[in-house]
Scaffold this motif. Structure first.
Motif, PDB file in Angstrom:
ATOM      1  N   ALA A  53     -38.561  73.210   9.866  1.00 25.54           N
ATOM      2  CA  ALA A  53     -39.027  74.697   9.212  1.00 25.54           C
ATOM      3  C   ALA A  53     -38.002  75.324   8.447  1.00 25.54           C
ATOM      4  CB  ALA A  53     -39.206  75.471  10.736  1.00 25.54           C
ATOM      5  N   PRO A  54     -38.412  76.297   7.691  1.00 28.27           N
ATOM      6  CA  PRO A  54     -37.335  77.240   6.953  1.00 28.27           C
ATOM      7  C   PRO A  54     -36.031  77.341   7.627  1.00 28.27           C
ATOM      8  CG  PRO A  54     -39.368  77.781   6.340  1.00 28.27           C
ATOM      9  CD  PRO A  54     -39.651  76.727   7.718  1.00 28.27           C
ATOM     10  N   GLY A  55     -34.788  77.104   7.159  1.00 33.05           N
ATOM     11  CA  GLY A  55     -33.589  77.602   8.023  1.00 33.05           C
ATOM     12  C   GLY A  55     -33.196  76.374   9.003  1.00 33.05           C
ATOM     13  N   GLU A  56     -33.942  75.389   9.320  1.00 33.85           N
ATOM     14  CA  GLU A  56     -33.698  74.092   9.987  1.00 33.85           C
ATOM     15  C   GLU A  56     -33.443  72.938   9.211  1.00 33.85           C
ATOM     16  OE1 GLU A  56     -32.867  74.507  12.820  1.00 33.85           O
ATOM     17  OE2 GLU A  56     -33.896  76.134  13.959  1.00 33.85           O
ATOM     18  N   HIS A  57     -32.959  71.859   9.839  1.00 31.10           N
ATOM     19  CA  HIS A  57     -32.803  70.434   9.389  1.00 31.10           C
ATOM     20  C   HIS A  57     -33.091  69.524  10.008  1.00 31.10           C
ATOM     21  CE1 HIS A  57     -29.916  72.857   6.781  1.00 31.10           C
ATOM     22  NE2 HIS A  57     -29.186  73.323   7.864  1.00 31.10           N
ATOM     23  N   MET A  58     -33.834  69.767  11.132  1.00 24.99           N
ATOM     24  CA  MET A  58     -34.545  68.761  11.944  1.00 24.99           C
ATOM     25  C   MET A  58     -35.931  69.064  12.092  1.00 24.99           C
ATOM     26  SD  MET A  58     -33.588  67.655  15.809  1.00 24.99           S
ATOM     27  CE  MET A  58     -34.766  66.601  16.604  1.00 24.99           C
ATOM     28  N   SER A  59     -37.006  67.887  12.015  1.00 25.20           N
ATOM     29  CA  SER A  59     -38.442  67.960  12.295  1.00 25.20           C
ATOM     30  C   SER A  59     -38.541  67.455  13.495  1.00 25.20           C
ATOM     31  CB  SER A  59     -39.105  67.503  11.176  1.00 25.20           C
ATOM     32  OG  SER A  59     -38.799  66.188  10.877  1.00 25.20           O
ATOM     33  N   THR A  60     -39.343  66.350  13.568  1.00 22.56           N
ATOM     34  CA  THR A  60     -39.926  65.665  14.919  1.00 22.56           C
ATOM     35  C   THR A  60     -38.753  64.918  15.615  1.00 22.56           C
ATOM     36  OG1 THR A  60     -40.458  63.849  13.589  1.00 22.56           O
ATOM     37  CG2 THR A  60     -42.427  65.299  13.984  1.00 22.56           C
ATOM     38  N   ASN A  61     -38.980  64.755  16.896  1.00 23.11           N
ATOM     39  CA  ASN A  61     -37.843  64.019  17.648  1.00 23.11           C
ATOM     40  C   ASN A  61     -37.789  62.656  17.137  1.00 23.11           C
ATOM     41  OD1 ASN A  61     -37.759  66.713  18.730  1.00 23.11           O
ATOM     42  ND2 ASN A  61     -37.499  65.828  21.000  1.00 23.11           N
ATOM     43  N   THR A  62     -38.961  62.053  17.013  1.00 22.40           N
ATOM     44  CA  THR A  62     -38.942  60.544  16.734  1.00 22.40           C
ATOM     45  C   THR A  62     -39.484  60.378  15.438  1.00 22.40           C
ATOM     46  OG1 THR A  62     -40.805  60.101  18.401  1.00 22.40           O
ATOM     47  CG2 THR A  62     -38.784  59.779  18.921  1.00 22.40           C
ATOM     48  N   ASP A  63     -40.482  59.464  15.154  1.00 21.43           N
ATOM     49  CA  ASP A  63     -41.171  58.756  14.155  1.00 21.43           C
ATOM     50  C   ASP A  63     -41.981  60.020  13.710  1.00 21.43           C
ATOM     51  OD1 ASP A  63     -40.562  56.832  15.521  1.00 21.43           O
ATOM     52  OD2 ASP A  63     -41.635  55.271  14.328  1.00 21.43           O
ATOM     53  N   ALA A  64     -41.960  60.207  12.048  1.00 21.18           N
ATOM     54  CA  ALA A  64     -42.764  61.377  11.323  1.00 21.18           C
ATOM     55  C   ALA A  64     -44.257  60.637  11.522  1.00 21.18           C
ATOM     56  CB  ALA A  64     -42.469  61.176   9.819  1.00 21.18           C
ATOM     57  N   THR A  65     -44.618  59.592  11.303  1.00 14.25           N
ATOM     58  CA  THR A  65     -45.773  58.832  11.440  1.00 14.25           C
ATOM     59  C   THR A  65     -45.639  57.337  11.848  1.00 14.25           C
ATOM     60  OG1 THR A  65     -46.013  57.850   9.368  1.00 14.25           O
ATOM     61  CG2 THR A  65     -46.594  60.170   9.453  1.00 14.25           C
ATOM     62  N   HIS A  66     -46.804  56.936  12.851  1.00 19.79           N
ATOM     63  CA  HIS A  66     -46.532  55.480  13.153  1.00 19.79           C
ATOM     64  C   HIS A  66     -48.158  55.201  13.570  1.00 19.79           C
ATOM     65  CE1 HIS A  66     -44.011  52.893  16.002  1.00 19.79           C
ATOM     66  NE2 HIS A  66     -45.128  52.652  15.979  1.00 19.79           N
ATOM     67  N   PHE A  67     -48.420  53.865  13.014  1.00 21.40           N
ATOM     68  CA  PHE A  67     -49.874  53.578  13.186  1.00 21.40           C
ATOM     69  C   PHE A  67     -49.873  52.142  13.702  1.00 21.40           C
ATOM     70  CE2 PHE A  67     -49.453  56.423   9.571  1.00 21.40           C
ATOM     71  CZ  PHE A  67     -50.460  57.349   9.954  1.00 21.40           C
ATOM     72  N   THR A  68     -50.585  51.963  14.620  1.00 18.61           N
ATOM     73  CA  THR A  68     -50.789  50.714  15.360  1.00 18.61           C
ATOM     74  C   THR A  68     -52.237  50.273  15.461  1.00 18.61           C
ATOM     75  OG1 THR A  68     -50.851  51.978  17.638  1.00 18.61           O
ATOM     76  CG2 THR A  68     -48.642  51.383  16.817  1.00 18.61           C
ATOM     77  N   SER A  69     -52.397  48.868  15.321  1.00 20.40           N
ATOM     78  CA  SER A  69     -53.728  48.335  15.449  1.00 20.40           C
ATOM     79  C   SER A  69     -54.786  48.901  14.712  1.00 20.40           C
ATOM     80  CB  SER A  69     -54.130  48.241  16.957  1.00 20.40           C
ATOM     81  OG  SER A  69     -53.144  47.507  17.772  1.00 20.40           O
ATOM     82  N   CYS A  70     -54.413  49.411  13.658  1.00 21.09           N
ATOM     83  CA  CYS A  70     -55.469  49.954  12.610  1.00 21.09           C
ATOM     84  C   CYS A  70     -55.984  49.041  11.621  1.00 21.09           C
ATOM     85  CB  CYS A  70     -54.925  51.258  11.821  1.00 21.09           C
ATOM     86  SG  CYS A  70     -54.456  52.428  12.922  1.00 21.09           S
ATOM     87  N   LYS A  71     -57.067  49.383  10.872  1.00 22.22           N
ATOM     88  CA  LYS A  71     -57.612  48.449   9.863  1.00 22.22           C
ATOM     89  C   LYS A  71     -58.161  49.219   8.542  1.00 22.22           C
ATOM     90  CE  LYS A  71     -62.022  47.618  12.536  1.00 22.22           C
ATOM     91  NZ  LYS A  71     -62.715  46.435  13.155  1.00 22.22           N
ATOM     92  N   GLY A  72     -58.553  48.489   7.798  1.00 24.28           N
ATOM     93  CA  GLY A  72     -59.318  49.145   6.508  1.00 24.28           C
ATOM     94  C   GLY A  72     -58.036  49.611   5.493  1.00 24.28           C
TER      95      GLY A  72
END
Length: 530
Positions: free
Chosen positions: A255-274
């Motif tokens: 967020a504006p004024g901060e330097h950290m976003s999510t606590n762990t992965d930004a995105t994570h995809f498991t067992s998907c297809k296409g």
């Protein structure tokens, strides 16, 4: 298609308003909901209580051990279950979460568009303090009133923000102890701490994995466009057992004024297809990978000549905390545990998921191996083609792009001040995350100042690494890897590029600046280079 303003469903609070609108959309496939550009407050008693249990220390110094479990109760904010053709147009709309919950949940839905939404928290799931005094081996940090902390507040990870270099310095300073001085002031001891840090921000995590900001599970054809995630006590987006996903102009950033976003992965995809395409997106300040794409290595427990139970023995189970299982007709590869080499392929004849036991009984089209304890089974039907294109990632922990799928393209991206190796192609036995790749193209990317410290570099590479994390990997396990036209400037790293265990490697037209050998190729088959 009917477009309806969200305000038509006005209720006593924003949570009830969204729930009423989404229920209408579920009952009327093809509905478009338009949300006004304002702040929407979402909270529940359980969400607030969960946050307070974490911050008070009730769940221990590492709350993930209690929170990241299928049995841990949680609430959802916007819940899309069983939707068909729903579109949410929410440019300028902010979901402001009071407490810890799963803000957006897409489950068993298809043809979904989520556009313009921003997710943030009233009391963010981390704390920021300022170094008010410093000397060799010690700093004093004051946390402001917007981030109330006590002696009991868990801090399983600490990280300083390097002001002159404008980056999170995750692994360069080792913290060895803390003492609460009262009034939101802590005294921290550690390696590398010194007087020049006065005035620097310090970030304290209060948990690692929990529910994601957006869950996509059992869905088909989902598009997230112009979505922003500023904070979440867990991952930003988790996709599980879904198909054909497009993330365009996604921003997982502070967020504006901060330097950290999510606590762990930004995105994570498991067992998907296409197709899984992430384009024109920005990632900064998150506590793990920008994206990680894989299927799982399951243990097999024989129950007959061609029947067995599949059990996932990974350290944190699945990343959605729901069962991973194959469908009839899926292809399962039999993989040696020691090397992660594929030994044969089965077709699933029958599959019976047991959600309570967290196992799946399957019938295969061939006999099981003589020593099943030496193997894993991996569902290679559930592997998407990954395209990570025209994205930017900076100042975050671990790697930016972690590829454990068969086909992938990483093109025209910029990676700056990433703590680990910017791009890794791998299969990882300890995490039970696979598989090895068959066709990967890494082209036209710009990589700067990544993997600054020895413990963060994979095989010494600051830019790109292709490898296999197994007890005894041998020979060519990946297929073809093309690495061309990349600019890599990682002066702290031994190498810019390291490729191991690939059948065919094409490395050409790259510019590499590092400390030692620019390109290392080991235990590979045919190599083509300029």
């Amino acid at each position: 298609m009917k477009e309806i303003p969200l305000c038509d469903f006005q209720r006593e609070n924003d949570g009830e308003t969204w729930a009423a609108a989404l229920e209408y959309a579920r009952q009327h496939p093809g509905t478009t909901l338009r949300a006004a550009a304002r702040v929407y407050h979402l909270s529940t008693p359980l969400a607030r209580a969960t946050r307070e249990r974490v911050l008070s220390g009730e769940l221990g110094e590492n709350p993930e051990q209690a929170m990241f479990s299928p049995d841990f109760a949680f609430d959802r904010g916007l819940s899309l279950l069983g939707h068909r053709g729903t579109k949410i147009l929410a440019s300028g709309a902010v979901l402001l979460i009071d407490g810890f919950m799963e803000p957006v949940s897409l489950r068993d839905s298809e043809d979904i568009l989520l556009e313009g939404l921003t997710i943030d928290h009233v009391r963010r799931p981390f704390s920021r303090g300022e170094v008010v005094a410093a000397r060799e081996g010690e700093i004093v940090v004051r946390f402001g009133p917007e981030y109330p902390v006590t002696a009991s507040t868990p801090m399983p990870r600490l990280c300083l923000y390097n002001v002159p270099e404008k980056r999170l310095a995750y692994d360069e300073y080792g913290f060895t102890g803390r003492r609460y001085e009262g009034g939101g002031v802590f005294r921290f001891a550690g390696r590398g701490l010194d007087a020049f840090m006065k005035g620097w921000p310090l970030y304290a995590w209060h948990t690692f994995h929990y529910r994601p900001g957006i869950l996509i599970e059992g869905c088909r054809r989902v598009c997230l466009r112009d979505v922003t995630i500023h904070s979440q006590p867990g991952m930003g987006i988790v996709g599980h057992r879904s198909e054909d996903l497009l993330l365009t102009r996604l921003r997982v950033v502070p967020a504006p004024g901060e330097h950290m976003s999510t606590n762990t992965d930004a995105t994570h995809f498991t067992s998907c297809k296409g197709m899984l395409r992430i384009e024109d997106s920005e990632f900064e300040g998150h506590g793990d990978d920008a994206t990680n794409v894989h299927t799982y290595y399951h243990s097999l427990i024989p129950t007959g000549e061609r029947r067995c139970r599949l059990r996932l023995d990974s350290p944190t189970w699945t990343h959605s905390q729901t069962l991973d299982y194959p469908d009839p007709g899926d292809r399962l590869e039999l993989v040696s545990r020691d090397s992660l080499r594929t030994r044969r392929t089965y077709r699933v004849v029958t599959a019976e998921p047991d959600f309570a036991a967290r196992e799946t009984s399957v019938t295969l089209d061939g006999p099981l191996p003589e020593h099943p304890e030496r193997y894993y089974l991996a569902d290679v039907t559930r592997l998407p083609r990954l395209e990570f294109v025209r994205c930017r990632a900076s100042s975050h922990l671990a790697r930016s792009v972690l590829i454990k799928t068969r086909e992938a393209l990483v093109e025209d991206c910029t990676f700056t001040n990433v703590v680990g190796t910017a791009i890794e192609v791998a299969a990882e036995s300890p995490w039970k995350e696979g598989v090895t790749s068959s066709e990967v193209v890494i082209r036209g990317n710009h990589i700067r100042d990544c993997a600054r410290t020895p413990g963060t570099r994979i095989r010494g590479a600051g830019g790109i690494c292709v490898t296999v994390d197994a007890p005894e990997p041998r020979g060519a396990l990946h297929g073809q890897v093309v690495i061309e036209g990349n600019s890599i400037d990682c002066p702290a790293a031994e190498h810019g590029i390291c490729v191991t265990h690939a059948l065919r490697t094409v490395i050409r037209g790259n510019t590499v600046h590092c400390r030692e050998e620019p390109v290392v190729v080991e235990e590979c088959g045919k190599r083509q280079a300029d």
